[in-house]
Write a protein that holds these residues in place. Structure first.
Motif, PDB file in Angstrom:
ATOM      1  N   GLU A   1       0.833  -1.089   0.162  1.00 11.53           N
ATOM      2  CA  GLU A   1      -0.039   0.101   0.015  1.00 11.53           C
ATOM      3  C   GLU A   1       0.952   1.244  -0.050  1.00 11.53           C
ATOM      4  N   ARG A   2       1.827   0.992   0.701  1.00 15.52           N
ATOM      5  CA  ARG A   2       2.832   2.531   0.845  1.00 15.52           C
ATOM      6  C   ARG A   2       3.634   2.522  -0.491  1.00 15.52           C
ATOM      7  N   LEU A   3       4.018   1.417  -0.783  1.00 16.26           N
ATOM      8  CA  LEU A   3       4.621   1.311  -1.976  1.00 16.26           C
ATOM      9  C   LEU A   3       3.709   2.000  -3.159  1.00 16.26           C
ATOM     10  N   ALA A   4       2.769   1.737  -3.259  1.00 12.54           N
ATOM     11  CA  ALA A   4       1.899   2.138  -4.334  1.00 12.54           C
ATOM     12  C   ALA A   4       1.866   3.742  -4.163  1.00 12.54           C
ATOM     13  N   PHE A   5       1.499   4.132  -3.081  1.00 12.28           N
ATOM     14  CA  PHE A   5       1.503   5.487  -2.680  1.00 12.28           C
ATOM     15  C   PHE A   5       2.900   6.406  -3.123  1.00 12.28           C
ATOM     16  N   LEU A   6       4.032   5.773  -2.808  1.00 12.47           N
ATOM     17  CA  LEU A   6       5.270   6.237  -2.931  1.00 12.47           C
ATOM     18  C   LEU A   6       5.539   6.442  -4.410  1.00 12.47           C
ATOM     19  N   CYS A   7       5.281   5.259  -5.246  1.00 10.26           N
ATOM     20  CA  CYS A   7       5.535   5.230  -6.843  1.00 10.26           C
ATOM     21  C   CYS A   7       4.721   6.423  -7.483  1.00 10.26           C
TER      22      CYS A   7
ATOM     23  N   VAL B   1       5.129  -2.246  -7.634  1.00  6.26           N
ATOM     24  CA  VAL B   1       6.475  -1.503  -8.566  1.00  6.26           C
ATOM     25  C   VAL B   1       6.591  -1.773  -9.686  1.00  6.26           C
ATOM     26  N   ARG B   2       6.330  -3.296 -10.188  1.00  5.30           N
ATOM     27  CA  ARG B   2       6.653  -3.658 -11.431  1.00  5.30           C
ATOM     28  C   ARG B   2       5.724  -2.971 -12.452  1.00  5.30           C
ATOM     29  N   ARG B   3       4.472  -3.097 -12.075  1.00  2.89           N
ATOM     30  CA  ARG B   3       3.386  -2.514 -13.124  1.00  2.89           C
ATOM     31  C   ARG B   3       3.659  -0.795 -13.200  1.00  2.89           C
ATOM     32  N   PHE B   4       4.003  -0.107 -12.082  1.00  4.11           N
ATOM     33  CA  PHE B   4       4.473   1.309 -12.269  1.00  4.11           C
ATOM     34  C   PHE B   4       5.610   1.541 -13.148  1.00  4.11           C
TER      35      PHE B   4
END
Ligand code: DC
Length: 254
Positions: A82-88, A134-137
């Motif tokens: 969740e935080r990774l998605a927000f960070l990206c 992360v890979r999707r981003f």
């Protein structure tokens, strides 16, 4: 800023040599991918090949490192999706051509190229690169960079996942001990790690990269495999150019 690969219009009209005008017209829409494990020589070779073709060079590993740096700075756990998605969402990663000719990763206005090259960020990049979010981003970032063609992409899954339709794919490999020795030598006596530590980190990263469930490191079925052991970068690039040339001259309509 990157150039488009559209170069000097005054180049000799009969120049079908790599980098020449006729060659450029024939090839400047190509997407070329070079995948393989760390230390196989991808970076040197990809840069040289891009130079020869007057293509953009895109270091996709740098993008994963850019995310890793963001993760480190924000103290996000590498498995907190969740935080990774927000960070990206907040990361504005892009490449800027440096005056010396190379390209440097920026996040917004900040040049982060030097900061992403530490052993700690290498390991963190390997960890975050296993996260689908992360890979999707980064998939969309990479595809945007490839839209115009005229680029050499270096990475782990650029020929398998990012550009399955790439015009030419290479998979560059070498035995672990050879790759570790090369990586250690790159530090020219400034290495913070012993050769053994470099090799053991590399083994761990190979394992992470090859065994992750999503987009693992592997050669595309239609990739040309090159073992770089005992070959200098010029020899590898020469093989690649020969292959690209033969592929182009046998392409339909040529
Ligand atoms: O090539 P490099 O060492 O700078 O890459 C850093 C990490 O990013 C590496 O451990 C694997 C990951 N990576 C990836 O998963 N997919 C890519 N296309 C490029 C790099």
């Amino acid at each position: 800023m990157h150039t488009d690969g559209h170069g000097d219009a005054n180049a000799a009209a009969d120049s079908t040599q790599p980098g020449g005008e006729a060659w450029r017209q024939m090839t400047n829409q190509l997407v070329i991918t070079i995948d393989g494990p760390a230390g196989a020589g991808k970076t040197t070779v990809s840069r040289m090949l891009a130079d020869r073709l007057q293509f953009r060079y895109i270091d996709t590993g740098a993008l994963y490192r850019g995310v890793a740096l963001g993760v480190q700075r924000a103290a996000v756990a590498p498995d907190d999706d969740e935080r990774l998605a927000f960070l990206c969402q907040g990361l504005e990663l892009h490449f800027v051509r440096s005056p010396s000719g190379g390209s440097r990763l920026h996040c917004g206005r900040e040049d982060i190229e030097d900061e992403i090259r530490t052993a700690e960020i290498s390991m963190l990049a390997s960890a975050v690169s296993a996260r689908p979010v992360v890979r999707r981003f980064l998939l969309s970032v990479q595809r945007r960079l490839g839209r115009k063609g005229g680029a050499v992409f270096e990475g782990r899954d650029t020929g398998t996942v990012v550009f399955p339709e790439a015009d030419v794919k290479f998979f560059l490999d070498a035995p672990l001990a050879v790759r570790a020795r090369r990586r250690h030598a790159e530090f020219e006596g400034r290495a913070a790690q012993s050769l053994d530590a470099v090799e053991s980190d590399m083994r761990q990263r190979d394992h992470n990269d090859q065994s992750r469930a999503i987009a693992p490191l592997k050669a595309a079925e239609d990739a040309i495999r090159i073992n770089s052991e005992g070959l200098d970068p010029e020899a590898v690039v020469a093989r690649m150019l020969t292959f690209i040339e033969s592929r182009q001259s046998s392409a339909p309509g040529k």
